[in-house]
Every structure is written in C-alpha cells, then in structure tokens.
Design a protein around this motif. Structure first.
Motif, mmCIF file in Angstrom:
data_model
loop_
_atom_site.group_PDB
_atom_site.id
_atom_site.type_symbol
_atom_site.label_atom_id
_atom_site.label_comp_id
_atom_site.label_asym_id
_atom_site.label_seq_id
_atom_site.Cartn_x
_atom_site.Cartn_y
_atom_site.Cartn_z
ATOM 1 N N VAL A 21 0.834 -1.208 0.000
ATOM 2 C CA VAL A 21 0.000 0.000 0.000
ATOM 3 C C VAL A 21 0.865 1.253 0.000
ATOM 4 O O VAL A 21 1.841 1.342 0.750
ATOM 5 N N LEU A 22 0.501 2.197 -0.839
ATOM 6 C CA LEU A 22 1.098 3.532 -0.763
ATOM 7 C C LEU A 22 0.290 4.357 0.218
ATOM 8 O O LEU A 22 -0.939 4.412 0.120
ATOM 9 N N LEU A 23 0.948 5.018 1.137
ATOM 10 C CA LEU A 23 0.239 5.859 2.098
ATOM 11 C C LEU A 23 0.524 7.326 1.794
ATOM 12 O O LEU A 23 1.650 7.804 1.942
ATOM 13 N N ILE A 24 -0.519 7.999 1.349
ATOM 14 C CA ILE A 24 -0.381 9.412 0.981
ATOM 15 C C ILE A 24 -0.760 10.268 2.185
ATOM 16 O O ILE A 24 -1.901 10.195 2.643
ATOM 17 N N PRO A 25 0.146 11.083 2.690
ATOM 18 C CA PRO A 25 -0.215 11.956 3.819
ATOM 19 C C PRO A 25 -1.400 12.833 3.440
ATOM 20 O O PRO A 25 -1.433 13.391 2.338
ATOM 21 N N SER A 26 -2.358 12.944 4.344
ATOM 22 C CA SER A 26 -3.651 13.512 3.957
ATOM 23 C C SER A 26 -3.575 14.963 3.493
ATOM 24 O O SER A 26 -4.407 15.409 2.716
ATOM 25 N N ASN A 27 -2.559 15.682 3.937
ATOM 26 C CA ASN A 27 -2.494 17.089 3.518
ATOM 27 C C ASN A 27 -2.168 17.248 2.031
ATOM 28 O O ASN A 27 -2.400 18.305 1.453
ATOM 29 N N TYR A 28 -1.672 16.198 1.403
ATOM 30 C CA TYR A 28 -1.382 16.309 -0.021
ATOM 31 C C TYR A 28 -2.619 16.181 -0.896
ATOM 32 O O TYR A 28 -2.596 16.546 -2.067
ATOM 33 N N ILE A 29 -3.680 15.623 -0.326
ATOM 34 C CA ILE A 29 -4.844 15.315 -1.166
ATOM 35 C C ILE A 29 -5.384 16.553 -1.866
ATOM 36 O O ILE A 29 -5.498 16.604 -3.094
ATOM 37 N N LEU A 30 -5.686 17.582 -1.075
ATOM 38 C CA LEU A 30 -6.233 18.810 -1.668
ATOM 39 C C LEU A 30 -5.168 19.543 -2.483
ATOM 40 O O LEU A 30 -5.473 20.150 -3.516
ATOM 41 N N ASP A 31 -3.936 19.479 -1.998
ATOM 42 C CA ASP A 31 -2.805 20.036 -2.740
ATOM 43 C C ASP A 31 -2.767 19.530 -4.170
ATOM 44 O O ASP A 31 -2.692 20.303 -5.123
ATOM 45 N N TRP A 32 -2.799 18.243 -4.291
ATOM 46 C CA TRP A 32 -2.684 17.629 -5.616
ATOM 47 C C TRP A 32 -3.933 17.860 -6.450
ATOM 48 O O TRP A 32 -3.867 17.920 -7.675
ATOM 49 N N GLN A 33 -5.069 17.960 -5.775
ATOM 50 C CA GLN A 33 -6.285 18.314 -6.507
ATOM 51 C C GLN A 33 -6.055 19.618 -7.268
ATOM 52 O O GLN A 33 -6.578 19.819 -8.352
ATOM 53 N N LYS A 34 -5.287 20.492 -6.652
ATOM 54 C CA LYS A 34 -5.074 21.807 -7.261
ATOM 55 C C LYS A 34 -4.012 21.791 -8.346
ATOM 56 O O LYS A 34 -3.908 22.730 -9.120
ATOM 57 N N LYS A 35 -3.210 20.747 -8.354
ATOM 58 C CA LYS A 35 -2.109 20.747 -9.317
ATOM 59 C C LYS A 35 -2.266 19.774 -10.477
ATOM 60 O O LYS A 35 -1.779 20.021 -11.573
ATOM 61 N N TYR A 36 -2.935 18.673 -10.237
ATOM 62 C CA TYR A 36 -2.879 17.608 -11.246
ATOM 63 C C TYR A 36 -4.264 17.143 -11.705
ATOM 64 O O TYR A 36 -5.049 16.629 -10.931
ATOM 65 N N ASP A 37 -4.496 17.305 -12.988
ATOM 66 C CA ASP A 37 -5.738 16.785 -13.567
ATOM 67 C C ASP A 37 -5.892 15.289 -13.313
ATOM 68 O O ASP A 37 -6.982 14.808 -13.003
ATOM 69 N N SER A 38 -4.811 14.571 -13.454
ATOM 70 C CA SER A 38 -4.918 13.113 -13.321
ATOM 71 C C SER A 38 -5.328 12.730 -11.897
ATOM 72 O O SER A 38 -6.043 11.750 -11.702
ATOM 73 N N TRP A 39 -4.881 13.507 -10.930
ATOM 74 C CA TRP A 39 -5.283 13.251 -9.540
ATOM 75 C C TRP A 39 -6.767 13.537 -9.349
ATOM 76 O O TRP A 39 -7.495 12.777 -8.714
ATOM 77 N N ASN A 40 -7.205 14.627 -9.936
ATOM 78 C CA ASN A 40 -8.627 14.954 -9.897
ATOM 79 C C ASN A 40 -9.480 13.823 -10.458
ATOM 80 O O ASN A 40 -10.455 13.398 -9.848
ATOM 81 N N ARG A 41 -9.069 13.355 -11.600
ATOM 82 C CA ARG A 41 -9.850 12.286 -12.223
ATOM 83 C C ARG A 41 -9.777 11.005 -11.408
ATOM 84 O O ARG A 41 -10.744 10.265 -11.315
ATOM 85 N N PHE A 42 -8.629 10.775 -10.818
ATOM 86 C CA PHE A 42 -8.457 9.590 -9.973
ATOM 87 C C PHE A 42 -9.439 9.628 -8.808
ATOM 88 O O PHE A 42 -10.152 8.647 -8.535
ATOM 89 N N ILE A 43 -9.500 10.748 -8.146
ATOM 90 C CA ILE A 43 -10.369 10.892 -6.974
ATOM 91 C C ILE A 43 -11.843 10.799 -7.359
ATOM 92 O O ILE A 43 -12.621 10.050 -6.763
ATOM 93 N N ILE A 44 -12.199 11.541 -8.383
ATOM 94 C CA ILE A 44 -13.598 11.520 -8.815
ATOM 95 C C ILE A 44 -14.002 10.144 -9.324
ATOM 96 O O ILE A 44 -15.072 9.640 -9.007
ATOM 97 N N SER A 45 -13.111 9.528 -10.100
ATOM 98 C CA SER A 45 -13.419 8.177 -10.597
ATOM 99 C C SER A 45 -13.625 7.217 -9.443
ATOM 100 O O SER A 45 -14.478 6.330 -9.509
ATOM 101 N N ALA A 46 -12.811 7.370 -8.416
ATOM 102 C CA ALA A 46 -12.926 6.471 -7.268
ATOM 103 C C ALA A 46 -14.346 6.536 -6.723
ATOM 104 O O ALA A 46 -15.003 5.505 -6.546
ATOM 105 N N TYR A 47 -14.826 7.742 -6.508
ATOM 106 C CA TYR A 47 -16.188 7.885 -5.998
ATOM 107 C C TYR A 47 -17.205 7.370 -6.992
ATOM 108 O O TYR A 47 -18.130 6.641 -6.639
#
Lengths: 210, 210
Positions: A103-129
């Motif tokens: 498992v990769l453990l992403i520190p929670s403070n990066y979540i919103l950070d990356w939402q702001k920087k990376y389209d692929s992260w946005n799609r990853f999160i939204i797709s997950a839901y």
DNA sequence: GGAAAACGGTATCAAAAGATACAAAGGGCT
DNA sequence: AGCCCTTTGTATCTTTTGATACCGTTTTCC
C-alpha cells in the motif's frame, strides 16, 4: 512482491509524470500481512491508502453484522478513507487485508494540494467515488428487484469473468455473506443450479459451467 | 422566487467569495417548470447544474422500471451529471423537476478549473459524492437487512423530520415507488400502522402520530 | 490419531412479500 | 348530475426467503 520498477510503471499508467515523482517523494510504501487490520472504526486517519498489490476488504459493523462495502484492488483507493481524511472525521469503516498487500500511504495534507495541481489526480479521486457509487447502485437494484438465485448467478458470472477463471473460490458461507443472506439459502440455490447443470460444486469452490 | 440577494447569500454560505464571483460571471441561471425534463438518458452534458430552489428528481430506467436515484435539493448538485460532464460521457440518468426549480448551470470546462483554484469547490464536489454514497449505502442496508414495514416507517419518520411536519404528502402508490415495492403491499402495511395507532391515513397523505 | 472446527446437504416450518382481482370512495370536469 | 380517473381497502393464493435443526464429511490443528 513488486519490484520498484513495476510499481513505477503502474503509477505512470494513471498519473502524470510530475505527480508520480511527488508520490515517490512524499508517500510511504508499506506491506501489510494477510488478515492484518489496517483501519478500525472510530479511528482518525492521517494517510490515504492506494493499493499497489493484494486486496483490502472494507466493511462496517451494524448490530453485530458485518456489512461489506467493497474491496480495494490494485491502483484503487478507498473512498471511505478519503472522506475521513479530507474532512478530518473518524473512519466509519474497517479495513482488513484479504492477502499480503502493498500500500502507498499518501499523507492527507497532499490530497487537496494535488487536486489543485494535477488533472490526473482529480480524475483519480472523482473516478474512485463514481465507480464505487455505480457499483453500489448496481448492487442496490439487484437487491431490491431481483431474486437471490439471480443475484447469486450474477455474482458467479461476474467473478469468473473478472478473474478469467471458471472457479469461484468461496464457501457457501462466504458467498452468503457477500450477498447478505444465510448459508442454508445459498446451499439450496447452488444445489438447484447443480441439478440444472449450471454449476459443479466442490468443497470450498464453485465451478461455473459454460 | 428568489431575489438576487438571497441567491447570493446562499452561495456565500458554501463557497469562498472569489468563487461566488466567478460563478456569477460564468454560470447561467435558469428556471424550469414543474414536470419539465432537464436531462434525458443518452444525452451529452455541457453544464453542471446546481439547484438554488425547488427540487429535481433523478432516475434511471431499467426494464420498464423507473429506478429512483435521488433528489437534488437547494445548494446541491447532481453527481450523475458531474460524472457525465467530467468524463464527457453520455448521461446515464434522467432529471425531471418536482416543482418549479431555479438552477445554476456551470459550463463543464470550469469544473476542473475550479478544482484547481478553490478549496471550497473541492469540498463541494467531494461532499456531493460522499453524501450520495452514504445515502445509497443506507438505503442498501435497509433493503437487504430490514423488512418493508420497518423501511416504510423509517421513510415516514425521516420525511417528517427533514420537512418539519407530521404529514407525508404521498399516495400509497408513490410511497411504494420510493421503496421499490408495490401499492398493495404499502396499503397493507399502512393499514396495520393505523390499527396500531401509529399513523392516520388520509387521501393523498399520511399523518404520523407521535 | 483424535478432537474440534469448518463445510455442505437436507427436511420442516414460518414469515414476508408479491400477484391478482375486485370493490368502494373521493375528486375533478363538463 | 354523470363520467372518469385516481386512490384506497381487502381477500386469496403463491412464491420466496428465512429460521432451525440435525447429520455426515472434510480439514485443521494439537
């Protein structure tokens, strides 16, 4: 177990290069053993897990019953954890490894950070839901509108297709649990399927005939 | 109908100031009539709707049956539309107004844009998914583990609490539809509730006694 | 090897829910 | 008033599902 290489290749298949670098810099990689409990109800979470290999079962408990939510498989994340991280709430669910799991453990403070920087992260999160929602909606409709024998057969077919096999390695008890019913009911249904020539029953697994 | 002022105040309660300005600049405000169909299955979407007043019923059709997904109420958005917009897929569901409904239409290209700029937008989007997921999970557990009479009573209680009333303005047929069962079953259950002194039945509504 | 646990088969009974059919009452419309 | 459509009441019958009990077999673990 994965080498660093395949693990990189996997992330590259869903994330942009810069993000993969950030992940490598900021995330911890940990291996949990089969049956190890990673998350317990009521716990606060500091990390968002992304599974690289293995599988995690996520469930809630309610009135002594275990309510299965979903499995987190490779390159997927756990939306219950995501919700808990993002809103700093207690986890509403439990997570237990179905197998040895990396498992990769992403520190929670990066979540919103990356939402702001990376389209692929946005799609990853939204797709997950979205994917979990679709999955659950599908199960819900089945539960409300179909009989258990149809649901059982659908489960078997789905499993064999997704795992490219014709054997479903579940006991009757385990299948009953997946479908939210009892062992006797499942045994009865499976026996009928066998009499109709649709399956062959073995101890510990169910073989689906074509 | 809302004046511009209350409509601003509402947005300010969930979004940061700069985002509200962007919304005012970029989004269309439209009013739809009761029973007007806003979205049809198979359609591509260019806008994400946010309801300001009124209510939208979102449903799918499957084998001649209408499958109710959820209602979009003020300050909420429609995650099925969100998924369709973001991934440029056809809509998998239909949306029909339950009442005259005022809607903000956000051009779909702003969605990811704002994800990158505004925390409040991020939380809005994630909350939208999370809340619908929780809602559906709750319904699913009810459907699998509870009897219909319990589910019916839970529905009535929930409705009266949320709307701060003791009358549920639904026909037996409509309630049956909400719960995915048939009218006769609901009539039977409600009659029992009445005999037990839990409700009073009127034509077109159900009164819940304390 | 032997005990205990897990697994599966099956019978019986009860409860829950769906299907169908028909009647009666309420309310709107002309 | 008369017609029609919606809503509600209710009886009957069937199917589906759940609950319980008991037994035999296989596996696991000391």
């Amino acid at each position: 177990m994965d080498t660093d290489k395949t693990y990189h290749a996997r992330l590259n298949s869903i994330f942009e290069v810069a993000l993969v670098e950030e992940i490598n810099k900021s995330a911890d990689f940990r291996v949990f053993n089969k049956n190890e409990q990673i998350i317990t109800e009521g716990q606060y979470l500091k990390y968002l897990p992304i599974v690289l290999n293995g599988s995690i079962r996520v469930f809630q408990t309610y009135e002594d019953r275990e309510i299965l939510l979903y499995y987190v498989t490779p390159l997927k994340t756990c939306i219950m954890s995501l919700s808990a991280c993002l809103f700093n709430n207690k986890s509403l669910s439990n997570a237990v490894c179905e197998a040895d799991t990396g498992v990769l453990l992403i520190p929670s403070n990066y979540i919103l950070d990356w939402q702001k920087k990376y389209d692929s992260w946005n799609r990853f999160i939204i797709s997950a839901y979205r994917d979990r929602y679709d999955e659950l909606l599908y199960s819900f409709n089945d539960a409300v509108f179909k009989n258990i024998d149809e649901r059982a057969m659908a489960y078997l077919k789905n499993y064999t297709e997704e795992n490219n096999t014709n054997k479903v390695p579940l006991s009757h008890q385990a299948l009953a649990h997946e479908l939210g019913t009892t062992r006797v009911v499942i045994s009865r249904i499976l026996k009928n399927f066998e009499l109709e020539g649709k399956v062959i029953l073995h101890r510990g697994d169910i073989e689906l005939k074509k």
